[in-house]
Write an enzyme that holds these catalytic residues in place. Structure first.
Site, PDB file in Angstrom:
ATOM      1  N   ASN A  12       0.860  -1.184   0.000  1.00  0.00           N
ATOM      2  CA  ASN A  12       0.000   0.000   0.000  1.00  0.00           C
ATOM      3  C   ASN A  12       0.897   1.235   0.000  1.00  0.00           C
ATOM      4  OD1 ASN A  12      -1.823   2.048   0.525  1.00  0.00           O
ATOM      5  ND2 ASN A  12      -2.239   1.414   2.645  1.00  0.00           N
ATOM      6  N   TRP A  13       0.983   1.872  -1.159  1.00  0.00           N
ATOM      7  CA  TRP A  13       1.872   3.038  -1.267  1.00  0.00           C
ATOM      8  C   TRP A  13       1.287   4.290  -0.607  1.00  0.00           C
ATOM      9  CZ3 TRP A  13       4.603   3.454  -6.730  1.00  0.00           C
ATOM     10  CH2 TRP A  13       5.392   2.313  -6.924  1.00  0.00           C
ATOM     11  N   LYS A  14       0.007   4.244  -0.280  1.00  0.00           N
ATOM     12  CA  LYS A  14      -0.674   5.416   0.301  1.00  0.00           C
ATOM     13  C   LYS A  14      -0.489   6.633  -0.623  1.00  0.00           C
ATOM     14  CE  LYS A  14       0.288   3.457   4.779  1.00  0.00           C
ATOM     15  NZ  LYS A  14       0.151   3.631   6.225  1.00  0.00           N
ATOM     16  N   HIS A  99      -9.391   0.969   5.175  1.00  0.00           N
ATOM     17  CA  HIS A  99      -8.093   1.182   5.834  1.00  0.00           C
ATOM     18  C   HIS A  99      -8.309   2.119   7.026  1.00  0.00           C
ATOM     19  CE1 HIS A  99      -3.982   2.473   6.587  1.00  0.00           C
ATOM     20  NE2 HIS A  99      -3.602   1.395   5.926  1.00  0.00           N
ATOM     21  N   GLU A 101      -6.704   4.544   8.071  1.00  0.00           N
ATOM     22  CA  GLU A 101      -6.503   5.964   7.784  1.00  0.00           C
ATOM     23  C   GLU A 101      -7.751   6.581   7.159  1.00  0.00           C
ATOM     24  OE1 GLU A 101      -2.824   5.557   5.638  1.00  0.00           O
ATOM     25  OE2 GLU A 101      -1.801   5.059   7.512  1.00  0.00           O
ATOM     26  N   GLU A 169      -5.102  -5.171  10.738  1.00  0.00           N
ATOM     27  CA  GLU A 169      -4.095  -4.125  10.931  1.00  0.00           C
ATOM     28  C   GLU A 169      -4.382  -3.373  12.227  1.00  0.00           C
ATOM     29  OE1 GLU A 169      -2.167  -2.919   7.008  1.00  0.00           O
ATOM     30  OE2 GLU A 169      -3.961  -1.708   7.194  1.00  0.00           O
ATOM     31  N   GLY A 175       2.764   2.006  10.823  1.00  0.00           N
ATOM     32  CA  GLY A 175       3.763   3.074  10.720  1.00  0.00           C
ATOM     33  C   GLY A 175       4.492   3.385  12.012  1.00  0.00           C
ATOM     34  N   SER A 214       3.666  -2.347  10.317  1.00  0.00           N
ATOM     35  CA  SER A 214       5.129  -2.367  10.550  1.00  0.00           C
ATOM     36  C   SER A 214       5.782  -3.679  10.134  1.00  0.00           C
ATOM     37  CB  SER A 214       5.446  -2.029  12.012  1.00  0.00           C
ATOM     38  OG  SER A 214       5.014  -0.712  12.306  1.00  0.00           O
TER      39      SER A 214
END
Ligand code: PEP
Length: 252
Positions: A12-14, A99, A101, A169, A175, A214
């Site tokens: 996932n490059w975000k 997700h 976020e 997750e 992160g 992570s």
């Protein structure tokens, strides 16, 4: 004995990556062509702006592409949004939904994630549905309850084990460099598989349940070796083809 599902390692490059970053897609495709990906399926989820160019690079390669979110409608007056059909048209086979976020930053609740997962199914995409508890929820002993209600609210009944992937997750592991204790991951993945058997009767064993949070080349062997972990959703480490492939190669 029930056959295990094929592992999946998704990056996932975000909101990272300009056209310059397409070299990472080329490197991943070249590495897979040269050495094989082992037994794992490889998925890259770049920003939507890079999907079509990434699709041109990965054409003919077993490396698949995914979007990072989608709208629940196929088209319409939703300025700035992207539909599952558009992602598919651009070359995606997968889409991440729910997700953390997006759940926290855009107030996406389970009902919205459910609609997006159904939209993915409608468009012929495999939805990677993310679930996970916050630090406070884990410390309060509520992790299983929280994830249980996310699963109940987010997985459409139309799904099958082939059309959906669950990514566990823990929000606090994303992160942060922190990861749960291996036993906590095993307990959660076993719990998710049990619940999946209720939502998708008889298909729990075939469902792919990824761990995310992570994952790095240094801890991937341990994390991916945990019972009921069928792969990884990788954020930061997926921005480097070398690090991402070092994680995927655990499945040699
Ligand atoms: C993610 O955002 O899905 C993720 C797992 O990020 P990271 O690997 O950077 O923790």
């Amino acid at each position: 004995m029930t056959q295990r599902p094929r592992p999946l390692v998704a990056g996932n490059w975000k909101m990272n990556g300009l056209r310059d970053s397409l070299g990472e897609v080329s490197s991943i495709c070249a590495a897979v062509a040269r050495d094989g990906a082992g037994t794992a399926e490889i998925v890259i989820c770049p920003p939507a702006t890079l999907l079509m160019a990434a699709a041109a690079i990965s054409e003919g390669s077993p490396v698949a592409l995914g979007g990072q979110d989608c709208h629940n409608e196929p088209s319409g007056p939703y300025t700035g949004d992207i539909s599952a059909e558009m992602l598919r048209d651009a070359g995606a086979a997968y889409v991440i939904v729910g997700h953390s976020e997006r759940r926290s930053g855009y107030n996406e609740g389970n009902a919205s994630v459910h609609e997006k997962a159904a939209a993915a199914f409608r468009a012929g995409l495999t939805a990677i549905v993310c679930v996970g508890e916050t630090k406070a929820e884990r410390e309060a002993g509520d992790a299983l309850t929280v994830v249980g209600s996310q699963l109940a609210g987010s997985i459409p009944k139309i799904s099958s084990a082939e059309s959906i992937v669950i990514a566990y997750e823990p929000v606090w592991a994303i992160g942060s460099g922190l990861t749960p204790a291996p036993q906590d991951i095993a307990d959660m993945h076993g719990f998710i598989r049990g619940r999946a058997n209720q939502h998708l009767p008889g298909q729990g064993a075939q469902l792919r349940i990824l761990y995310g949070g992570s994952v790095k080349p240094t801890n991937a062997a341990q994390l991916l070796g945990i019972k009921d972990v069928d792969g990884a959703l990788v954020g930061g480490a997926s921005l480097s083809s070398a690090e991402f492939m070092a994680i995927a190669r655990i499945y040699r």
